[in-house]
Design a protein around this motif. Structure first.
Motif, PDB file in Angstrom:
ATOM      1  N   THR A  12       0.886  -1.251   0.254  1.00 21.02           N
ATOM      2  CA  THR A  12       0.053   0.027   0.412  1.00 21.02           C
ATOM      3  C   THR A  12       1.001   1.000   0.083  1.00 21.02           C
ATOM      4  OG1 THR A  12      -2.179  -0.909   0.900  1.00 21.02           O
ATOM      5  CG2 THR A  12      -1.815   0.765   1.286  1.00 21.02           C
ATOM      6  N   LEU A  13       1.758   1.347   0.563  1.00 24.29           N
ATOM      7  CA  LEU A  13       2.708   2.240   1.046  1.00 24.29           C
ATOM      8  C   LEU A  13       3.480   2.641  -0.392  1.00 24.29           C
ATOM      9  CD1 LEU A  13       4.072   1.897   4.968  1.00 24.29           C
ATOM     10  CD2 LEU A  13       2.285   3.547   3.464  1.00 24.29           C
ATOM     11  N   GLN A  14       3.529   1.291  -1.384  1.00 28.97           N
ATOM     12  CA  GLN A  14       4.501   1.453  -2.468  1.00 28.97           C
ATOM     13  C   GLN A  14       3.078   2.579  -3.303  1.00 28.97           C
ATOM     14  OE1 GLN A  14       5.858  -1.893  -4.082  1.00 28.97           O
ATOM     15  NE2 GLN A  14       5.974  -1.164  -6.216  1.00 28.97           N
TER      16      GLN A  14
ATOM     17  N   GLY B 280      -4.383   2.371  18.496  1.00 26.38           N
ATOM     18  CA  GLY B 280      -2.281   0.788  19.324  1.00 26.38           C
ATOM     19  C   GLY B 280      -0.550   1.104  18.297  1.00 26.38           C
ATOM     20  N   TRP B 281      -0.885   2.309  18.091  1.00 21.63           N
ATOM     21  CA  TRP B 281       0.452   3.009  16.517  1.00 21.63           C
ATOM     22  C   TRP B 281       0.897   3.910  18.922  1.00 21.63           C
ATOM     23  CZ3 TRP B 281      -0.105   5.516  12.033  1.00 21.63           C
ATOM     24  CH2 TRP B 281      -1.161   4.997  11.057  1.00 21.63           C
ATOM     25  N   ARG B 282       0.937   3.827  20.028  1.00 18.69           N
ATOM     26  CA  ARG B 282       1.524   4.377  20.489  1.00 18.69           C
ATOM     27  C   ARG B 282       1.222   2.977  21.697  1.00 18.69           C
ATOM     28  NH1 ARG B 282       4.991   8.570  21.234  1.00 18.69           N
ATOM     29  NH2 ARG B 282       4.980   9.290  23.481  1.00 18.69           N
TER      30      ARG B 282
ATOM     31  N   PRO C 210      -4.165   0.782   6.902  1.00 16.90           N
ATOM     32  CA  PRO C 210      -2.467   0.796   7.656  1.00 16.90           C
ATOM     33  C   PRO C 210      -1.680   2.123   7.388  1.00 16.90           C
ATOM     34  CG  PRO C 210      -4.202   2.042   5.800  1.00 16.90           C
ATOM     35  CD  PRO C 210      -4.969   1.422   6.136  1.00 16.90           C
ATOM     36  N   LEU C 211      -0.659   1.389   8.100  1.00 16.39           N
ATOM     37  CA  LEU C 211       0.565   2.003   8.822  1.00 16.39           C
ATOM     38  C   LEU C 211       0.558   3.607   7.677  1.00 16.39           C
ATOM     39  CD1 LEU C 211       2.772  -0.952  10.416  1.00 16.39           C
ATOM     40  CD2 LEU C 211       0.535   0.594  10.780  1.00 16.39           C
ATOM     41  N   SER C 212       0.983   4.763   8.831  1.00 12.91           N
ATOM     42  CA  SER C 212       2.111   5.313   8.158  1.00 12.91           C
ATOM     43  C   SER C 212       2.946   5.778   8.816  1.00 12.91           C
ATOM     44  CB  SER C 212       0.811   7.077   8.160  1.00 12.91           C
ATOM     45  OG  SER C 212      -0.338   6.682   6.889  1.00 12.91           O
ATOM     46  N   ASN C 213       3.775   5.888   8.532  1.00  9.76           N
ATOM     47  CA  ASN C 213       5.158   5.863   9.597  1.00  9.76           C
ATOM     48  C   ASN C 213       5.695   8.166   9.973  1.00  9.76           C
ATOM     49  OD1 ASN C 213       7.971   6.226  10.541  1.00  9.76           O
ATOM     50  ND2 ASN C 213       9.035   5.681   8.757  1.00  9.76           N
ATOM     51  N   GLN C 214       5.110   7.975  11.331  1.00 12.02           N
ATOM     52  CA  GLN C 214       5.177   9.050  11.089  1.00 12.02           C
ATOM     53  C   GLN C 214       6.569  10.211  11.508  1.00 12.02           C
ATOM     54  OE1 GLN C 214       2.390  10.661  11.879  1.00 12.02           O
ATOM     55  NE2 GLN C 214       2.054   9.044  10.718  1.00 12.02           N
ATOM     56  N   LEU C 215       7.646   9.228  11.560  1.00 14.37           N
ATOM     57  CA  LEU C 215       8.802   9.129  11.828  1.00 14.37           C
ATOM     58  C   LEU C 215       9.357  11.414  10.378  1.00 14.37           C
ATOM     59  CD1 LEU C 215      11.848   8.634  12.369  1.00 14.37           C
ATOM     60  CD2 LEU C 215      12.331   7.548   9.874  1.00 14.37           C
ATOM     61  N   ARG C 216       8.488  11.344   9.803  1.00 13.55           N
ATOM     62  CA  ARG C 216       8.587  13.067   9.327  1.00 13.55           C
ATOM     63  C   ARG C 216       7.647  13.648   9.944  1.00 13.55           C
ATOM     64  NH1 ARG C 216       9.841   9.062   5.361  1.00 13.55           N
ATOM     65  NH2 ARG C 216      11.926   8.478   5.575  1.00 13.55           N
TER      66      ARG C 216
HETATM   67  N1  UYC Z   1       6.298   3.677  12.391  1.00 10.01           N
HETATM   68  O1  UYC Z   1       6.299   4.178  14.904  1.00 10.01           O
HETATM   69  N2  UYC Z   1      10.171   4.066  11.823  1.00 10.01           N
HETATM   70  C1  UYC Z   1       8.871   2.434   9.331  1.00 10.01           C
HETATM   71  C2  UYC Z   1       5.393   3.302  12.009  1.00 10.01           C
HETATM   72  C3  UYC Z   1       8.021   6.071  14.225  1.00 10.01           C
HETATM   73  C4  UYC Z   1      11.129   4.768  11.753  1.00 10.01           C
HETATM   74  C5  UYC Z   1       7.854   1.965   8.534  1.00 10.01           C
HETATM   75  C6  UYC Z   1       4.351   3.964  12.521  1.00 10.01           C
HETATM   76  C7  UYC Z   1       8.325   6.557  15.462  1.00 10.01           C
HETATM   77  C8  UYC Z   1      12.011   4.414  11.319  1.00 10.01           C
HETATM   78  C9  UYC Z   1       6.355   1.738   8.831  1.00 10.01           C
HETATM   79  C10 UYC Z   1       4.328   4.146  14.272  1.00 10.01           C
HETATM   80  C11 UYC Z   1       9.789   6.196  15.102  1.00 10.01           C
HETATM   81  C12 UYC Z   1      12.273   3.487  10.563  1.00 10.01           C
HETATM   82  C13 UYC Z   1       6.290   2.535   9.785  1.00 10.01           C
HETATM   83  C14 UYC Z   1       5.859   4.003  13.631  1.00 10.01           C
HETATM   84  C15 UYC Z   1       9.463   5.809  13.725  1.00 10.01           C
HETATM   85  C16 UYC Z   1      10.265   3.051  10.432  1.00 10.01           C
HETATM   86  C17 UYC Z   1       8.143   1.379   6.964  1.00 10.01           C
HETATM   87  C18 UYC Z   1       3.257   4.235  15.132  1.00 10.01           C
HETATM   88  C19 UYC Z   1      10.626   6.944  15.865  1.00 10.01           C
HETATM   89  C20 UYC Z   1      12.873   3.096   9.048  1.00 10.01           C
HETATM   90  C21 UYC Z   1       8.013   2.158   6.092  1.00 10.01           C
HETATM   91  C22 UYC Z   1       3.429   5.810  14.907  1.00 10.01           C
HETATM   92  C23 UYC Z   1      10.433   6.901  17.276  1.00 10.01           C
HETATM   93  C24 UYC Z   1      13.176   3.753   8.174  1.00 10.01           C
HETATM   94  C25 UYC Z   1       8.764   3.566   5.989  1.00 10.01           C
HETATM   95  C26 UYC Z   1      13.426   4.857   7.701  1.00 10.01           C
HETATM   96  C27 UYC Z   1       9.823   2.495   8.932  1.00 10.01           C
HETATM   97  C28 UYC Z   1       5.335   3.161  10.196  1.00 10.01           C
HETATM   98  C29 UYC Z   1      11.102   4.925  13.207  1.00 10.01           C
HETATM   99  C30 UYC Z   1       5.360   1.746   7.735  1.00 10.01           C
HETATM  100  C31 UYC Z   1       2.812   3.772  12.378  1.00 10.01           C
HETATM  101  C32 UYC Z   1       8.383   8.830  15.240  1.00 10.01           C
HETATM  102  C33 UYC Z   1      14.138   5.057  12.071  1.00 10.01           C
HETATM  103  N3  UYC Z   1       7.989   2.688  10.305  1.00 10.01           N
HETATM  104  N4  UYC Z   1       8.442   5.722  13.103  1.00 10.01           N
HETATM  105  O2  UYC Z   1       8.220   4.397   6.005  1.00 10.01           O
HETATM  106  O3  UYC Z   1      12.298   6.422   7.331  1.00 10.01           O
HETATM  107  O4  UYC Z   1      10.066   3.145   6.110  1.00 10.01           O
HETATM  108  O5  UYC Z   1      14.084   5.605   7.836  1.00 10.01           O
HETATM  109  O6  UYC Z   1       6.652   6.961  13.558  1.00 10.01           O
END
Ligand code: UYC
Length: 232
Positions: free
Chosen positions: A111-113, A181-183, A207-213
């Motif tokens: 889905t992300l792709q 369930g994301w936190r 589906p998940l959405s990464n919150q890193l950014r």
């Molecule tokens: N990850 O923690 N996530 C990744 C989630 C955050 C992190 C992918 C969801 C917090 C790193 C998916 C949550 C955080 C990577 C998700 C979650 C964080 C990564 C794969 C709960 C650190 C490695 C697709 C909100 C505190 C890749 C992608 C990178 C991957 C999903 C860390 C689907 C819903 C804030 C280091 N996490 N992500 O996007 O980008 O890479 O470095 O949300």
């Protein structure tokens, strides 16, 4: 529950989604005697837009160890239940397969792709999307992705499901994360191992959405006009 055919037929055509899903589960556990009724039901619904009820029937039949049932599915539903409409020439057939099999981890990655494919070639290569690209996403394609997730998850998963929960908490992200369930206990749920990749997950978990950014991507997804009309 009774397996009287007429009662089953009326049970599948009235009542709440929850009671229908329960009845389908009962039929699944009854084995061979339930399959003809489930096949009849799916055939009658063939022309309508599928719901999670048909999705569950499809999944029960797919798991059936019966050549008659497998031939039926191949003949009438070789691609699954959803005609995956796309205005962006994106192919959703593999996503449908993964979701129909409830391989939610692989479906989530794909889905992300697909979102990257909807964005640009650059996004496909970079493997993530800019929030600013989302408003140009096709409504048709977002509806297709959402329908696929909802149909094959008993209505639990999908962006529109998540968006409703988000609206329900007044767009407060800090309230949304624990709900889906994301936190948990103040900690981010770790990807992938701490997420729940089956239907025991909370509603809206996938589906998940990464919150890193940050939240801008998910906020742009939930703010897309695709969800504002009543058809979704
Ligand atoms: N990850 O923690 N996530 C990744 C989630 C955050 C992190 C992918 C969801 C917090 C790193 C998916 C949550 C955080 C990577 C998700 C979650 C964080 C990564 C794969 C709960 C650190 C490695 C697709 C909100 C505190 C890749 C992608 C990178 C991957 C999903 C860390 C689907 C819903 C804030 C280091 N996490 N992500 O996007 O980008 O890479 O470095 O949300």
């Amino acid at each position: 529950a009774s397996l009287n055919p007429d009662e089953v037929r009326s049970g599948l055509n009235s009542g709440t989604t929850a009671t229908k899903l329960q009845l389908i589960q009962t039929l699944a556990e009854a084995g061979d005697v339930g399959f003809p009724l489930l096949m009849e039901f799916l055939l009658e619904r063939q022309s309508a837009s599928p719901t999670p009820v048909e999705g569950k029937v499809y999944q029960v039949l797919s798991a059936a160890n019966s050549s008659e049932v497998q031939d039926f599915l191949k003949t009438h539903f070789s691609q699954g239940l959803v005609s995956p409409a796309s205005e962006a020439q994106v192919d959703y057939s593999h996503l449908q397969q993964l979701l129909a099999q409830q391989d939610f981890l692989e479906a989530d990655k794909l889905t992300l792709q697909k979102l990257c494919e909807l964005s640009s070639q650059a996004a496909v290569e970079r493997k993530w999307i800019y929030f600013s690209e989302i408003k140009r996403f096709s409504t048709t394609d977002l509806h297709t992705i959402d329908l696929l997730w909802r149909v094959y998850s008993e209505g639990k998963f999908g962006y529109s499901v998540q968006r409703k929960l988000w609206l329900g908490v007044g767009k407060n992200w800090e309230k949304l994360w624990p709900k889906i369930g994301w936190r948990q206990n103040g900690n981010w749920t770790r990807y992938p191992q701490e997420f729940t990749w089956d239907l025991t997950a909370p509603v809206g978990h996938l589906p998940l959405s990464n919150q890193l950014r940050g939240v801008r991507v998910i906020e742009a997804l939930f703010s897309h006009p695709a969800w504002s009309d009543s058809s979704s």
